[in-house]
Motif scaffolding. Structure first.
Motif, mmCIF file in Angstrom:
data_model
loop_
_atom_site.group_PDB
_atom_site.id
_atom_site.type_symbol
_atom_site.label_atom_id
_atom_site.label_comp_id
_atom_site.label_asym_id
_atom_site.label_seq_id
_atom_site.Cartn_x
_atom_site.Cartn_y
_atom_site.Cartn_z
ATOM 1 N N GLU A 85 12.506 19.218 0.871
ATOM 2 C CA GLU A 85 13.252 20.214 0.105
ATOM 3 C C GLU A 85 14.483 20.732 0.840
ATOM 4 N N ILE A 86 14.345 21.113 2.083
ATOM 5 C CA ILE A 86 15.440 21.766 2.804
ATOM 6 C C ILE A 86 16.522 20.780 3.229
ATOM 7 N N THR A 87 16.133 19.669 3.850
ATOM 8 C CA THR A 87 17.116 18.725 4.386
ATOM 9 C C THR A 87 17.489 17.622 3.415
ATOM 10 N N ASN A 88 16.699 17.437 2.373
ATOM 11 C CA ASN A 88 16.865 16.347 1.409
ATOM 12 C C ASN A 88 16.657 14.984 2.076
ATOM 13 N N ALA A 89 15.947 14.968 3.214
ATOM 14 C CA ALA A 89 15.641 13.701 3.880
ATOM 15 C C ALA A 89 14.723 12.870 2.981
ATOM 16 N N MET A 90 14.971 11.568 2.988
ATOM 17 C CA MET A 90 14.155 10.636 2.217
ATOM 18 C C MET A 90 12.927 10.281 3.047
ATOM 19 N N LEU A 91 11.764 10.390 2.456
ATOM 20 C CA LEU A 91 10.506 10.059 3.119
ATOM 21 C C LEU A 91 9.951 8.790 2.490
ATOM 22 N N LEU A 92 9.887 7.734 3.273
ATOM 23 C CA LEU A 92 9.389 6.449 2.795
ATOM 24 C C LEU A 92 7.979 6.246 3.321
ATOM 25 N N TYR A 93 7.059 6.016 2.426
ATOM 26 C CA TYR A 93 5.662 5.804 2.792
ATOM 27 C C TYR A 93 5.331 4.317 2.677
ATOM 28 N N LEU A 94 4.706 3.794 3.725
ATOM 29 C CA LEU A 94 4.298 2.396 3.757
ATOM 30 C C LEU A 94 2.814 2.336 4.087
ATOM 31 N N SER A 95 2.113 1.425 3.470
ATOM 32 C CA SER A 95 0.697 1.244 3.785
ATOM 33 C C SER A 95 0.509 -0.098 4.483
ATOM 34 N N THR A 96 -0.575 -0.190 5.240
ATOM 35 C CA THR A 96 -0.895 -1.408 5.967
ATOM 36 C C THR A 96 -2.399 -1.460 6.208
ATOM 37 N N THR A 97 -2.895 -2.646 6.373
ATOM 38 C CA THR A 97 -4.310 -2.792 6.712
ATOM 39 C C THR A 97 -4.515 -2.809 8.216
ATOM 40 N N ASN A 98 -3.406 -2.965 8.976
ATOM 41 C CA ASN A 98 -3.510 -3.053 10.427
ATOM 42 C C ASN A 98 -2.316 -2.335 11.061
ATOM 43 N N LEU A 99 -2.503 -1.085 11.407
ATOM 44 C CA LEU A 99 -1.424 -0.266 11.947
ATOM 45 C C LEU A 99 -0.864 -0.836 13.248
ATOM 46 N N ASP A 100 -1.733 -1.296 14.137
ATOM 47 C CA ASP A 100 -1.276 -1.837 15.425
ATOM 48 C C ASP A 100 -0.386 -3.065 15.250
ATOM 49 N N ALA A 101 -0.704 -3.906 14.306
ATOM 50 C CA ALA A 101 0.100 -5.109 14.063
ATOM 51 C C ALA A 101 1.379 -4.790 13.289
ATOM 52 N N ARG A 133 12.398 -4.867 2.838
ATOM 53 C CA ARG A 133 12.711 -5.610 4.056
ATOM 54 C C ARG A 133 11.508 -5.622 5.000
ATOM 55 N N LEU A 134 10.831 -4.492 5.119
ATOM 56 C CA LEU A 134 9.659 -4.429 5.993
ATOM 57 C C LEU A 134 8.518 -5.284 5.461
ATOM 58 N N ALA A 135 8.332 -5.317 4.164
ATOM 59 C CA ALA A 135 7.311 -6.188 3.583
ATOM 60 C C ALA A 135 7.646 -7.653 3.853
ATOM 61 N N GLU A 136 8.932 -7.984 3.763
ATOM 62 C CA GLU A 136 9.377 -9.356 3.998
ATOM 63 C C GLU A 136 9.143 -9.785 5.445
ATOM 64 N N VAL A 137 9.627 -8.998 6.401
ATOM 65 C CA VAL A 137 9.511 -9.418 7.810
ATOM 66 C C VAL A 137 8.069 -9.384 8.310
ATOM 67 N N SER A 138 7.229 -8.573 7.685
ATOM 68 C CA SER A 138 5.828 -8.489 8.119
ATOM 69 C C SER A 138 4.922 -9.429 7.331
ATOM 70 N N ASN A 139 5.514 -10.270 6.494
ATOM 71 C CA ASN A 139 4.738 -11.197 5.659
ATOM 72 C C ASN A 139 3.682 -10.472 4.837
ATOM 73 N N GLY A 140 4.044 -9.306 4.299
ATOM 74 C CA GLY A 140 3.152 -8.563 3.423
ATOM 75 C C GLY A 140 2.188 -7.625 4.121
ATOM 76 N N LEU A 141 2.253 -7.554 5.439
ATOM 77 C CA LEU A 141 1.380 -6.637 6.167
ATOM 78 C C LEU A 141 1.719 -5.181 5.835
ATOM 79 N N LEU A 142 2.999 -4.919 5.569
ATOM 80 C CA LEU A 142 3.454 -3.589 5.146
ATOM 81 C C LEU A 142 3.757 -3.618 3.653
#
Length: 81
Positions: free
Chosen positions: A45-61, A27-36
């Motif tokens: 390990e402890i909380t089993n929280a899901m960690l999603l990593y996203l890359s971008t060429t322009n963090l501010d945008a 969804r983030l890739a879609e709304v950002s037109n591929g920026l993300l």
């Protein structure tokens, strides 16, 4: 390349479906037109929280797209902010 980490704690989600691992980055890739782009997933390990990593060429945008989706969209019945 700059990256963004989104932490989803299942204890705070109405529907902690593991498909969020794919749906949120797509969804983030879609709304950002591929920026993300999906850069992987991990779990705490402890909380089993899901960690999603996203890359971008322009963090501010890219950051406003992340904030907009997390604060204003329901994904699988979850408000992610």
């Amino acid at each position: 390349m700059p990256s963004i980490l989104i932490r989803l704690d299942p204890r705070h989600l109405v529907n902690p479906d593991t498909d969020l691992r794919y749906i949120v980055p797509d969804r983030l890739a879609e709304v950002s037109n591929g920026l993300l782009a999906d850069s992987g997933c991990d779990y705490e390990e402890i909380t089993n929280a899901m960690l999603l990593y996203l890359s971008t060429t322009n963090l501010d945008a890219a950051l406003p797209f992340v904030i907009e989706v997390l604060e204003n969209e329901m994904i699988y019945g979850n408000r992610l902010a």
